[in-house]
Each structure stands twice: as C-alpha cells, then as structure tokens.
Design a protein around this motif. Structure first.
Motif, mmCIF file in Angstrom:
data_model
loop_
_atom_site.group_PDB
_atom_site.id
_atom_site.type_symbol
_atom_site.label_atom_id
_atom_site.label_comp_id
_atom_site.label_asym_id
_atom_site.label_seq_id
_atom_site.Cartn_x
_atom_site.Cartn_y
_atom_site.Cartn_z
ATOM 1 N N ARG A 190 0.843 -1.197 0.000
ATOM 2 C CA ARG A 190 0.000 0.000 0.000
ATOM 3 C C ARG A 190 0.877 1.245 0.000
ATOM 4 O O ARG A 190 1.845 1.339 0.755
ATOM 5 C CB ARG A 190 -0.919 -0.004 1.218
ATOM 6 C CG ARG A 190 -1.777 1.256 1.371
ATOM 7 C CD ARG A 190 -2.782 1.113 2.512
ATOM 8 N NE ARG A 190 -3.878 0.206 2.137
ATOM 9 C CZ ARG A 190 -4.946 -0.022 2.911
ATOM 10 N NH1 ARG A 190 -5.044 0.578 4.099
ATOM 11 N NH2 ARG A 190 -5.899 -0.844 2.514
ATOM 12 N N ALA A 191 0.512 2.221 -0.836
ATOM 13 C CA ALA A 191 1.165 3.523 -0.850
ATOM 14 C C ALA A 191 0.295 4.499 -0.068
ATOM 15 O O ALA A 191 -0.862 4.736 -0.436
ATOM 16 C CB ALA A 191 1.366 4.009 -2.278
ATOM 17 N N ILE A 192 0.844 5.047 0.998
ATOM 18 C CA ILE A 192 0.125 5.985 1.862
ATOM 19 C C ILE A 192 0.709 7.377 1.639
ATOM 20 O O ILE A 192 1.906 7.596 1.844
ATOM 21 C CB ILE A 192 0.267 5.596 3.342
ATOM 22 C CG1 ILE A 192 -0.241 4.164 3.570
ATOM 23 C CG2 ILE A 192 -0.467 6.584 4.237
ATOM 24 C CD1 ILE A 192 0.097 3.616 4.946
ATOM 25 N N THR A 193 -0.126 8.311 1.196
ATOM 26 C CA THR A 193 0.304 9.696 1.003
ATOM 27 C C THR A 193 -0.119 10.509 2.214
ATOM 28 O O THR A 193 -1.297 10.510 2.587
ATOM 29 C CB THR A 193 -0.308 10.288 -0.277
ATOM 30 O OG1 THR A 193 0.103 9.505 -1.401
ATOM 31 C CG2 THR A 193 0.150 11.731 -0.478
ATOM 32 N N ALA A 194 0.859 11.182 2.822
ATOM 33 C CA ALA A 194 0.597 11.860 4.096
ATOM 34 C C ALA A 194 1.099 13.294 4.070
ATOM 35 O O ALA A 194 2.273 13.540 3.749
ATOM 36 C CB ALA A 194 1.275 11.106 5.238
ATOM 37 N N PRO A 195 0.237 14.249 4.412
ATOM 38 C CA PRO A 195 0.717 15.615 4.629
ATOM 39 C C PRO A 195 1.529 15.675 5.925
ATOM 40 O O PRO A 195 1.515 14.736 6.727
ATOM 41 C CB PRO A 195 -0.578 16.422 4.736
ATOM 42 C CG PRO A 195 -1.603 15.452 5.216
ATOM 43 C CD PRO A 195 -1.207 14.119 4.642
ATOM 44 N N PRO A 196 2.257 16.769 6.156
ATOM 45 C CA PRO A 196 3.125 16.855 7.339
ATOM 46 C C PRO A 196 2.425 16.546 8.654
ATOM 47 O O PRO A 196 3.028 15.940 9.547
ATOM 48 C CB PRO A 196 3.628 18.303 7.305
ATOM 49 C CG PRO A 196 3.632 18.648 5.845
ATOM 50 C CD PRO A 196 2.425 17.951 5.275
ATOM 51 N N ALA A 197 1.162 16.923 8.794
ATOM 52 C CA ALA A 197 0.454 16.719 10.066
ATOM 53 C C ALA A 197 0.332 15.238 10.417
ATOM 54 O O ALA A 197 0.174 14.897 11.595
ATOM 55 C CB ALA A 197 -0.935 17.356 9.999
ATOM 56 N N PHE A 198 0.393 14.345 9.429
ATOM 57 C CA PHE A 198 0.281 12.911 9.677
ATOM 58 C C PHE A 198 1.640 12.213 9.663
ATOM 59 O O PHE A 198 1.703 10.993 9.805
ATOM 60 C CB PHE A 198 -0.616 12.262 8.621
ATOM 61 C CG PHE A 198 -2.064 12.615 8.752
ATOM 62 C CD1 PHE A 198 -2.938 11.796 9.452
ATOM 63 C CD2 PHE A 198 -2.558 13.780 8.189
ATOM 64 C CE1 PHE A 198 -4.284 12.122 9.573
ATOM 65 C CE2 PHE A 198 -3.898 14.120 8.304
ATOM 66 C CZ PHE A 198 -4.767 13.289 9.004
ATOM 67 N N ALA A 199 2.702 13.004 9.498
ATOM 68 C CA ALA A 199 4.029 12.399 9.388
ATOM 69 C C ALA A 199 4.997 13.074 10.360
ATOM 70 O O ALA A 199 4.927 12.842 11.558
ATOM 71 C CB ALA A 199 4.519 12.481 7.937
ATOM 72 N N PHE A 200 5.857 13.950 9.844
ATOM 73 C CA PHE A 200 6.926 14.511 10.680
ATOM 74 C C PHE A 200 6.663 15.944 11.122
ATOM 75 O O PHE A 200 7.536 16.579 11.712
ATOM 76 C CB PHE A 200 8.257 14.450 9.910
ATOM 77 C CG PHE A 200 8.691 13.045 9.596
ATOM 78 C CD1 PHE A 200 9.366 12.287 10.537
ATOM 79 C CD2 PHE A 200 8.411 12.478 8.362
ATOM 80 C CE1 PHE A 200 9.758 10.983 10.256
ATOM 81 C CE2 PHE A 200 8.807 11.182 8.067
ATOM 82 C CZ PHE A 200 9.483 10.432 9.020
ATOM 83 N N GLY A 201 5.475 16.457 10.840
ATOM 84 C CA GLY A 201 5.163 17.818 11.243
ATOM 85 C C GLY A 201 5.637 18.843 10.226
ATOM 86 O O GLY A 201 6.317 18.530 9.241
#
Length: 234
Positions: A198-209
């Motif tokens: 699965r490829a998960i695309t995440a904006p900063p709020a869901f990753a490293f800020g």
C-alpha cells in the motif's frame, strides 16, 4: 528435542531466518507445573530470526518447519533449554521443559531486491488529508486496529519521489496499530491484507510535522509517500 504436531497448519513452512508469531504455555516436563503463559498476557510473541532468535535453542530448532495455524508441543531437554542454570523455583538446574504452542503467523524473510522503487509513487504537494492506494492486493488476513503489524516500508518525498528511508535492509519492523503511534501508519494501514503493498500519502500533520525531518532529507512543509509491504498481523 521432540516436536509433536497436535493440529496441522497451512501455508509456507518456516525456515531459518524467518520470524514466527506464537502464543504458548510453558510447563515443567516432569510434573506439568506452569511457569509461563502468553495467553494471559494477551500478547503473542515474535520469535525471529529463527536460528538466531534470542530464545532457547529448543525454540530456534523446534520452530523450523512449522506452518501458520498449527498447534505443536515441544519437549525440550535441559541442554537445549537453560541447562545447568536455574531460572526460578520452577525452572531448576538441568530442567527439561514442555511448551504447547499455537503458531499465529509465519513471516518469510523478505528479499531486499523486492523493495518498491520511486517509479510507482504518485507525486503530491499540499495534501490536506491522508490517502492511500493498494498497489498489490494481499490474499492473507485483514489487518485491524489494535493488532500489531509486521512490515517493511520505504519512505519517499512526495514532491519529487526522492528516497528518504527504507527498512528493507533490516528485519521487518513491528508496530501496534494503536493510538499514539505514527499517524500515517496507524491510520493508513488497517484494512490491508497480509501480502499486500500500500502507498500511503501523508501531509506533514500525519508524518513529521511542519518542520520536516532534516536528518533524512525531508524539507519543511513537504508531503511524504510511505510504501508499506505487510508480511503479518497478530
């Protein structure tokens, strides 16, 4: 060492280097007095890599060749257990041990050559919410919230596809799908089937800020794509 299969399993047999997820009860062989029990703790136990796992020799040897879904009994002589070292009032010196084990999952050692590349990564800039796409549909059990996932991942910059990090050169990682974990994973992975990618695309709020992560080369305010290969769940 005596291995008795009480219930047959299915799927690939475990080999040296694999990881096996188990539940078990351990008793003293001479009189059946219990000294350990993973069921009461509510948490299965990961044994791996087989052959070099930090467990007694009887487990490293006895869990080779097992299949998911099997129940087996390991009768382990003292020299393949703790030998002359007493561990407790129950496990005394030169104590043979017996374990009844339920095999929850067999996780094959992944081949680094199978790691995903940036060629399959969809570019993203300015995403406002988490999204995902199944690149490979698995055919195993469905990962649900509260379980522990066993997987490898590759992390990419979403704006240009640059590789930031990968776990494919090490043992698969294990992370509970529970509140407090890395948001992109604990929110983006449940619903995957074991064996899937699965490829998960995440904006900063869901990753490293918003500040990114300079140590791995991720600039501020930059989306990421995490490509996850799910090997097991328990």
């Amino acid at each position: 060492l005596k291995v008795t299969v009480l219930t047959e399993g299915e799927g690939p047999e475990s080999e040296a280097g694999d990881t096996v997820i188990v539940d078990y009860i351990g008793v003293r062989s001479l009189d059946g007095e219990e000294f350990d029990n993973s069921y009461d703790r509510g948490t299965p136990f990961a044994v791996g890599p087989l052959g070099a796992a930090q467990v007694i020799t009887g487990w490293n040897e006895g869990l080779v060749g097992v299949q998911a879904g099997a129940q087996l009994q390991l009768d382990i002589p003292s020299d393949l257990a703790y030998g002359e070292a007493a561990r407790s009032e129950i496990i005394r010196e030169n104590e043979p041990l017996t374990f009844v084990i339920d095999v929850r999952s067999v996780i094959k050692q992944p081949d680094p050559a199978d790691a995903p590349t940036e060629s399959g990564v969809e570019k993203s800039e300015g995403a406002t919410d988490l999204s995902f796409e199944d690149l490979v549909e698995g055919d195993g059990e469905v990962l649900v919230e509260g379980q522990t996932a066993v997987f490898n991942l590759v992390l990419f910059r979403a704006d240009n596809g640059a590789l930031l990090d990968s776990t494919w050169q090490t043992e698969p990682i294990q992370i509970p799908m529970a509140e407090g974990g890395f948001p992109a994973l604990v929110q983006g992975m449940p619903g995957m089937n074991v064996g899937g990618r699965r490829a998960i695309t995440a904006p900063p709020a869901f990753a490293f800020g918003d500040g990114g992560n300079p140590q791995i080369g991720l600039p501020a305010d930059t989306d990421v794509v995490i490509v996850v290969d799910l090997f097991g769940a328990y």
